[in-house]
Design an enzyme around this catalytic site. Structure first.
Site: not given
Ligand code: GUN
Length: 292
Positions: A52, A96, A119
Protein backbone atom coordinates in the site's frame (compact mmCIF):
# COMPACT_ATOMS: atom_id res chain seq x y z
CA UNK A 1 -9.94 -19.35 -20.66
CA UNK A 2 -8.76 -15.82 -19.99
CA UNK A 3 -6.68 -14.77 -17.00
CA UNK A 4 -7.95 -11.69 -15.19
CA UNK A 5 -4.63 -9.91 -14.82
CA UNK A 6 -5.01 -7.83 -11.67
CA UNK A 7 -1.37 -6.89 -11.59
CA UNK A 8 -1.35 -5.18 -14.99
CA UNK A 9 -4.75 -3.58 -14.38
CA UNK A 10 -3.57 -2.23 -11.02
CA UNK A 11 -0.56 -0.60 -12.73
CA UNK A 12 -2.92 1.01 -15.28
CA UNK A 13 -5.24 2.32 -12.57
CA UNK A 14 -2.31 3.68 -10.57
CA UNK A 15 -0.98 5.45 -13.68
CA UNK A 16 -4.39 7.07 -14.21
CA UNK A 17 -4.47 8.19 -10.59
CA UNK A 18 -0.88 9.50 -10.80
CA UNK A 19 -1.97 11.73 -13.71
CA UNK A 20 -4.84 13.01 -11.60
CA UNK A 21 -2.54 13.78 -8.65
CA UNK A 22 -0.07 15.53 -10.99
CA UNK A 23 -2.91 17.79 -12.10
CA UNK A 24 -3.77 18.70 -8.50
CA UNK A 25 -0.13 19.51 -7.80
CA UNK A 26 0.10 21.58 -11.01
CA UNK A 27 -2.92 23.52 -9.75
CA UNK A 28 -0.94 24.38 -6.62
CA UNK A 29 -2.71 21.97 -4.29
CA UNK A 30 -1.01 19.84 -1.64
CA UNK A 31 -0.44 16.11 -2.17
CA UNK A 32 -3.02 13.65 -0.79
CA UNK A 33 -1.95 11.79 2.36
CA UNK A 34 -2.75 8.19 3.44
CA UNK A 35 -1.66 6.87 6.83
CA UNK A 36 -1.59 3.23 7.88
CA UNK A 37 -1.55 1.84 11.41
CA UNK A 38 0.14 -1.50 11.84
CA UNK A 39 -0.12 -3.15 15.25
CA UNK A 40 2.42 -5.89 15.99
CA UNK A 41 4.45 -7.78 13.43
CA UNK A 42 2.15 -10.18 11.58
CA UNK A 43 4.38 -11.00 8.56
CA UNK A 44 1.52 -11.03 6.02
CA UNK A 45 0.17 -7.71 7.33
CA UNK A 46 3.63 -6.17 7.00
CA UNK A 47 3.77 -7.28 3.36
CA UNK A 48 0.28 -5.91 2.60
CA UNK A 49 0.99 -2.54 4.23
CA UNK A 50 4.28 -2.40 2.33
CA UNK A 51 2.38 -2.82 -0.96
CA UNK A 52 0.00 0.00 0.00
CA UNK A 53 2.84 2.39 0.90
CA UNK A 54 4.70 1.61 -2.34
CA UNK A 55 1.55 2.28 -4.37
CA UNK A 56 1.19 5.67 -2.66
CA UNK A 57 4.72 6.56 -3.75
CA UNK A 58 3.96 5.53 -7.36
CA UNK A 59 0.80 7.66 -7.46
CA UNK A 60 2.34 10.72 -5.76
CA UNK A 61 0.42 10.32 -2.52
CA UNK A 62 2.18 11.09 0.75
CA UNK A 63 2.11 8.12 3.12
CA UNK A 64 2.95 7.50 6.72
CA UNK A 65 3.26 4.23 8.57
CA UNK A 66 2.41 4.19 12.25
CA UNK A 67 4.09 1.07 13.60
CA UNK A 68 2.70 0.17 17.03
CA UNK A 69 3.82 -2.44 19.51
CA UNK A 70 1.70 -5.65 19.69
CA UNK A 71 1.24 -5.00 23.42
CA UNK A 72 -0.41 -1.59 22.95
CA UNK A 73 -3.64 -1.22 24.92
CA UNK A 74 -6.97 -0.71 23.19
CA UNK A 75 -7.24 2.72 24.86
CA UNK A 76 -3.83 3.84 23.57
CA UNK A 77 -4.68 2.67 20.06
CA UNK A 78 -7.98 4.55 20.13
CA UNK A 79 -6.15 7.64 21.37
CA UNK A 80 -3.82 7.39 18.36
CA UNK A 81 -6.86 7.07 16.08
CA UNK A 82 -8.45 10.16 17.63
CA UNK A 83 -5.21 12.06 16.97
CA UNK A 84 -5.33 11.00 13.31
CA UNK A 85 -9.01 11.93 13.03
CA UNK A 86 -8.07 15.43 14.15
CA UNK A 87 -4.91 15.79 12.04
CA UNK A 88 -5.88 17.95 9.01
CA UNK A 89 -2.80 16.80 7.08
CA UNK A 90 -4.18 13.23 6.87
CA UNK A 91 -6.92 12.62 4.28
CA UNK A 92 -7.54 9.00 5.12
CA UNK A 93 -6.11 6.17 7.19
CA UNK A 94 -6.44 2.46 7.71
CA UNK A 95 -5.82 0.10 10.59
CA UNK A 96 -4.40 -3.08 9.12
CA UNK A 97 -6.34 -6.16 10.27
CA UNK A 98 -6.16 -8.57 12.01
CA UNK A 99 -5.43 -6.89 15.33
CA UNK A 100 -3.91 -8.68 18.37
CA UNK A 101 -6.53 -10.67 20.27
CA UNK A 102 -6.73 -8.33 23.27
CA UNK A 103 -8.02 -5.51 21.03
CA UNK A 104 -11.66 -5.42 19.96
CA UNK A 105 -11.70 -4.55 16.23
CA UNK A 106 -15.29 -3.29 16.42
CA UNK A 107 -14.37 -0.62 18.99
CA UNK A 108 -11.35 0.38 16.93
CA UNK A 109 -13.32 0.71 13.68
CA UNK A 110 -16.01 2.74 15.46
CA UNK A 111 -13.32 5.20 16.59
CA UNK A 112 -12.37 6.14 13.01
CA UNK A 113 -13.90 9.34 11.60
CA UNK A 114 -16.12 8.01 8.74
CA UNK A 115 -14.84 10.80 6.47
CA UNK A 116 -11.29 9.37 6.80
CA UNK A 117 -12.34 5.70 6.77
CA UNK A 118 -10.84 4.82 3.38
CA UNK A 119 -11.24 1.10 4.18
CA UNK A 120 -15.01 1.67 4.28
CA UNK A 121 -15.33 -0.47 7.42
CA UNK A 122 -17.14 2.01 9.69
CA UNK A 123 -20.86 1.19 10.13
CA UNK A 124 -21.74 4.62 8.69
CA UNK A 125 -19.93 3.78 5.46
CA UNK A 126 -21.12 0.15 5.40
CA UNK A 127 -24.68 1.43 5.86
CA UNK A 128 -24.32 3.98 3.07
CA UNK A 129 -22.85 1.31 0.80
CA UNK A 130 -25.78 -1.02 1.55
CA UNK A 131 -28.25 1.78 0.71
CA UNK A 132 -26.47 2.72 -2.51
CA UNK A 133 -25.35 6.13 -1.18
CA UNK A 134 -21.98 7.32 -2.51
CA UNK A 135 -19.25 6.46 0.01
CA UNK A 136 -15.99 4.54 0.54
CA UNK A 137 -16.51 0.95 -0.62
CA UNK A 138 -14.26 -1.64 1.08
CA UNK A 139 -11.15 -2.06 -1.04
CA UNK A 140 -11.34 -5.75 -1.93
CA UNK A 141 -14.95 -5.73 -3.20
CA UNK A 142 -14.28 -2.35 -4.86
CA UNK A 143 -11.21 -3.79 -6.60
CA UNK A 144 -13.28 -6.72 -7.84
CA UNK A 145 -15.89 -4.32 -9.27
CA UNK A 146 -13.10 -2.42 -11.04
CA UNK A 147 -11.85 -5.70 -12.49
CA UNK A 148 -15.33 -6.63 -13.78
CA UNK A 149 -15.72 -3.14 -15.26
CA UNK A 150 -12.38 -3.07 -17.08
CA UNK A 151 -12.80 -6.60 -18.46
CA UNK A 152 -16.39 -5.75 -19.48
CA UNK A 153 -17.81 -8.67 -17.52
CA UNK A 154 -21.49 -8.04 -16.95
CA UNK A 155 -23.28 -9.21 -13.83
CA UNK A 156 -26.91 -8.28 -14.55
CA UNK A 157 -29.16 -11.33 -14.33
CA UNK A 158 -26.25 -13.66 -13.61
CA UNK A 159 -26.15 -16.11 -10.75
CA UNK A 160 -23.31 -15.31 -8.37
CA UNK A 161 -22.23 -17.47 -5.48
CA UNK A 162 -20.09 -15.71 -2.87
CA UNK A 163 -18.28 -18.10 -0.55
CA UNK A 164 -17.47 -16.58 2.86
CA UNK A 165 -19.40 -13.93 4.79
CA UNK A 166 -16.63 -11.79 6.29
CA UNK A 167 -17.32 -8.13 7.03
CA UNK A 168 -14.41 -7.17 4.79
CA UNK A 169 -15.17 -9.20 1.66
CA UNK A 170 -18.09 -11.64 1.48
CA UNK A 171 -20.82 -9.54 3.05
CA UNK A 172 -20.10 -6.24 1.20
CA UNK A 173 -19.46 -8.14 -2.06
CA UNK A 174 -22.86 -9.83 -1.89
CA UNK A 175 -24.58 -6.49 -1.26
CA UNK A 176 -22.75 -4.69 -4.09
CA UNK A 177 -23.44 -7.39 -6.67
CA UNK A 178 -27.15 -7.46 -5.86
CA UNK A 179 -27.71 -3.66 -5.90
CA UNK A 180 -29.67 -1.99 -8.67
CA UNK A 181 -26.51 -0.35 -10.00
CA UNK A 182 -23.78 -0.90 -12.58
CA UNK A 183 -22.03 -4.20 -11.84
CA UNK A 184 -24.96 -5.19 -9.65
CA UNK A 185 -28.32 -6.71 -10.58
CA UNK A 186 -26.98 -10.22 -10.08
CA UNK A 187 -28.84 -12.94 -8.22
CA UNK A 188 -26.51 -13.50 -5.30
CA UNK A 189 -26.24 -16.44 -2.92
CA UNK A 190 -24.02 -15.82 0.10
CA UNK A 191 -22.67 -19.14 1.32
CA UNK A 192 -20.72 -19.94 4.50
CA UNK A 193 -19.64 -22.68 6.88
CA UNK A 194 -23.23 -23.71 7.63
CA UNK A 195 -24.32 -23.92 4.00
CA UNK A 196 -25.65 -27.33 3.05
CA UNK A 197 -24.30 -28.85 -0.15
CA UNK A 198 -22.03 -26.01 -1.23
CA UNK A 199 -21.07 -27.99 -4.32
CA UNK A 200 -24.66 -27.97 -5.58
CA UNK A 201 -24.78 -24.18 -5.10
CA UNK A 202 -21.46 -23.63 -6.84
CA UNK A 203 -22.41 -25.81 -9.82
CA UNK A 204 -25.18 -23.30 -10.59
CA UNK A 205 -22.92 -20.27 -10.43
CA UNK A 206 -22.09 -18.13 -13.47
CA UNK A 207 -19.69 -16.21 -11.22
CA UNK A 208 -17.95 -17.50 -8.08
CA UNK A 209 -16.32 -15.18 -5.56
CA UNK A 210 -14.18 -17.31 -3.27
CA UNK A 211 -13.30 -15.63 0.04
CA UNK A 212 -13.00 -18.49 2.47
CA UNK A 213 -9.35 -18.42 3.51
CA UNK A 214 -8.78 -22.15 2.92
CA UNK A 215 -6.18 -23.16 0.39
CA UNK A 216 -7.45 -24.74 -2.86
CA UNK A 217 -10.83 -25.39 -1.24
CA UNK A 218 -12.83 -25.08 -4.48
CA UNK A 219 -12.06 -28.01 -6.75
CA UNK A 220 -12.81 -28.89 -10.38
CA UNK A 221 -15.93 -30.91 -9.58
CA UNK A 222 -17.55 -27.85 -7.94
CA UNK A 223 -17.38 -25.52 -10.96
CA UNK A 224 -19.56 -25.47 -14.07
CA UNK A 225 -18.12 -25.05 -17.55
CA UNK A 226 -17.40 -21.44 -18.58
CA UNK A 227 -17.79 -20.11 -15.03
CA UNK A 228 -16.07 -16.85 -14.04
CA UNK A 229 -13.94 -17.23 -10.91
CA UNK A 230 -12.77 -14.43 -8.64
CA UNK A 231 -10.35 -15.89 -6.09
CA UNK A 232 -9.83 -13.65 -3.06
CA UNK A 233 -7.83 -16.20 -1.06
CA UNK A 234 -4.17 -15.60 -0.22
CA UNK A 235 -2.89 -18.69 1.58
CA UNK A 236 0.72 -19.50 2.38
CA UNK A 237 1.74 -23.10 1.77
CA UNK A 238 5.11 -24.71 2.45
CA UNK A 239 7.35 -24.82 -0.63
CA UNK A 240 10.94 -25.85 0.04
CA UNK A 241 11.97 -24.84 -3.49
CA UNK A 242 11.35 -21.16 -2.62
CA UNK A 243 13.87 -19.03 -0.80
CA UNK A 244 11.14 -17.89 1.60
CA UNK A 245 10.11 -21.51 2.23
CA UNK A 246 6.52 -20.84 1.14
CA UNK A 247 4.39 -19.87 -1.81
CA UNK A 248 0.92 -18.34 -2.17
CA UNK A 249 -2.16 -20.18 -3.39
CA UNK A 250 -5.79 -19.12 -3.58
CA UNK A 251 -9.02 -20.61 -2.27
CA UNK A 252 -9.49 -22.22 -5.68
CA UNK A 253 -7.47 -25.15 -7.05
CA UNK A 254 -6.31 -23.01 -10.00
CA UNK A 255 -4.18 -25.72 -11.61
CA UNK A 256 -7.10 -28.11 -12.05
CA UNK A 257 -9.97 -25.66 -12.39
CA UNK A 258 -8.70 -22.90 -14.69
CA UNK A 259 -9.22 -24.64 -18.07
CA UNK A 260 -12.93 -25.04 -17.26
CA UNK A 261 -13.46 -21.29 -16.71
CA UNK A 262 -14.17 -18.44 -19.12
CA UNK A 263 -12.27 -16.05 -16.80
CA UNK A 264 -10.26 -16.65 -13.65
CA UNK A 265 -8.05 -14.55 -11.36
CA UNK A 266 -4.62 -15.96 -10.51
CA UNK A 267 -3.07 -15.92 -7.01
CA UNK A 268 -0.88 -13.98 -6.68
CA UNK A 269 -1.52 -11.28 -9.28
CA UNK A 270 -5.32 -11.24 -9.32
CA UNK A 271 -7.47 -9.60 -6.68
CA UNK A 272 -4.59 -8.56 -4.35
CA UNK A 273 -3.12 -5.78 -6.54
CA UNK A 274 -6.60 -4.41 -7.24
CA UNK A 275 -7.32 -4.14 -3.52
CA UNK A 276 -4.34 -1.80 -3.33
CA UNK A 277 -5.51 0.25 -6.34
CA UNK A 278 -9.01 0.52 -4.83
CA UNK A 279 -7.61 1.78 -1.51
CA UNK A 280 -5.69 4.46 -3.38
CA UNK A 281 -8.88 5.41 -5.24
CA UNK A 282 -10.65 5.79 -1.89
CA UNK A 283 -7.78 7.94 -0.61
CA UNK A 284 -8.12 10.25 -3.62
CA UNK A 285 -11.85 10.43 -2.96
CA UNK A 286 -11.23 11.44 0.69
CA UNK A 287 -8.70 14.05 -0.51
CA UNK A 288 -11.12 15.51 -3.07
CA UNK A 289 -13.87 15.63 -0.42
CA UNK A 290 -11.72 18.02 1.63
CA UNK A 291 -12.13 20.65 -1.14
CA UNK A 292 -15.92 20.36 -1.19
N1 GUN B 1 -6.70 -7.14 6.27
C1 GUN B 1 -7.07 -7.88 5.20
N2 GUN B 1 -7.65 -7.10 4.27
C2 GUN B 1 -7.65 -5.85 4.76
C3 GUN B 1 -8.11 -4.60 4.25
O1 GUN B 1 -8.67 -4.47 3.16
N3 GUN B 1 -7.91 -3.53 5.06
C4 GUN B 1 -7.33 -3.64 6.28
N4 GUN B 1 -7.19 -2.54 7.01
N5 GUN B 1 -6.89 -4.77 6.77
C5 GUN B 1 -7.05 -5.88 6.01
Amino acid sequence: MQILDGKTLSVTLQREMADEVDQFLADGKRAPHLAAILVGSNPASKVYVGHKIKACTRVGIQSSLVDLDAEITEEALIEKITEMNEDPSIDGFIIQLPLPRHINPEKVILAVDPSKDVDGFHPTNMGKMALGIDTFVPATPYGILLMLERYRITTSGKKVVVVGRSNIVGTPMSILLSRNAPFGNATVTLTHSRTKDLRAQLLQADIIVAAIGRERFITRDMVKDEAIIIDVGINRIVDETKKSGYRLVGDVDFENVSDKCSFITPVPGGVGPLTVAALIKNTLKAYKNTFK
